[in-house]
Design an enzyme around this catalytic site. Sequence first.
Site, mmCIF file in Angstrom:
data_model
loop_
_atom_site.group_PDB
_atom_site.id
_atom_site.type_symbol
_atom_site.label_atom_id
_atom_site.label_comp_id
_atom_site.label_asym_id
_atom_site.label_seq_id
_atom_site.Cartn_x
_atom_site.Cartn_y
_atom_site.Cartn_z
ATOM 1 N N CYS A 134 0.841 -1.207 0.000
ATOM 2 C CA CYS A 134 0.000 0.000 0.000
ATOM 3 C C CYS A 134 0.872 1.252 0.000
ATOM 4 C CB CYS A 134 -0.936 0.003 1.211
ATOM 5 S SG CYS A 134 -0.108 0.013 2.818
ATOM 6 N N HIS A 268 -2.254 1.685 7.631
ATOM 7 C CA HIS A 268 -2.467 1.522 6.191
ATOM 8 C C HIS A 268 -2.138 2.854 5.522
ATOM 9 C CE1 HIS A 268 -4.146 -0.035 2.540
ATOM 10 N NE2 HIS A 268 -5.233 0.709 2.551
ATOM 11 N N ASN A 286 -7.512 4.146 -2.670
ATOM 12 C CA ASN A 286 -6.975 2.960 -2.014
ATOM 13 C C ASN A 286 -6.275 2.078 -3.056
ATOM 14 O OD1 ASN A 286 -6.485 1.129 0.014
ATOM 15 N ND2 ASN A 286 -8.635 0.821 0.557
#
Length: 330
Positions: A134, A268, A286
């Site tokens: 990520c 995250h 995302n």
Amino acid sequence: MSLFLALFALSGTFLDTVQGTLEMMQFKNFIAQFNKTYASNEEFKHRFLIFQRNMEEAKHLQREERGTAQYGVTKFSDLTDEEFLRCRLDHRAYFESQSFLRQVTEKDAPLKTCDWRKKGVISAAKNQGSCCSCWAFAAVGNIEAQWGIQGTAKNLSVQQLVDCCKSTCGCKGGYPWNAFMTVIKLGGLTGEDKYKYTGKKGTCKNNLKPEATIQDLVILERNETVICSHVSYKGTVTVAINQALLKQYIKGVIDPRPENCHHHKVDHVVLIVGFSRERKYWILKNSWGDNWGEKGFFRLRLGSNACGIAEYPVSAIVNTGTFKRHLCPP
Ligand SMILES: *[C@@H]1O[C@H](CO)[C@@H](O)[C@H](O)[C@H]1NC(C)=O
Ligand SMILES: *[C@@H]1O[C@H](CO)[C@@H](O)[C@H](O)[C@H]1NC(C)=O
Ligand SMILES: *[C@@H]1O[C@H](CO)[C@@H](O)[C@H](O)[C@H]1NC(C)=O
């Protein structure tokens, strides 16, 4: 009396059965929608139990929700929390590892609304797959958007970052500042088409012609107005957030009670691509594919440090030589 009890017991069982049947139908729809396959009947039953628990949790979140978000069936609905949080970053390490960054603030008042997607500089949401990358997607998205805003759209290689970064990174999770420093050390990133994403850490190829460089990286002041100003005139911002509510998120604006999404437990990394100060939300990109959330994007309440969004706002500095202020489309 005994007749009443018997009827009561019967209706209880009956309702349980109806409920169970409805959930089984929902589960079968989920399997079809997300093309899930299970190796055995045992696995199927196991996943159905987890699915039922997730539906309970989604209902609970819906009751607690103060905003307009919808929670329910997502592509993660057959995963336990432990499985879902496999890529969780250690939030304590965040506090220790970014003290060296230059902090900047913004003086210009922010725009009311902003959405860089409307300028065509934000690519479709990608899927990191089983690799905990990520951090690399959110960093590359930041660099691509800045080049796009300054007139030269790019698709840059995430895999090069995954392969070439040092220390805590690769498919084990990482930090966006580490990503930006890796780009500086490499002398820039090559194009996505020349170094495709595989979702596995491989050997670093650093002899490819760089297509986009960055000059510096900064951390913004921990202040949502300051972040809005930066996004308004300079471009996207890479942020760390607590992902607790994203597993069950379908659409809308997540407006969490602080205790449901603690602002210190950031685990995250995602990319701010816009906001509405009028309707009080951030728009974020995302890296879980476009079949999650709002085509791979989601919205989060602005103004309450929701899920820790203001804790670690970082950005690369790209100066292609023609730097000027750019206005984000409303
Ligand atoms: C569904 O999954 C099967 C097996 O994993 C795969 O062969 C097939 O291409 C998938 N179909 C879609 C539409 O994704
Ligand atoms: C980036 O990739 C997308 C999707 O493949 C493509 O539509 C777009 O034209 C590419 N942009 C550039 C600048 O190469
Ligand atoms: C955040 O920044 C704005 C603009 O500089 C300022 O007016 C405001 O007082 C700051 N808020 C906090 C909590 O420091």
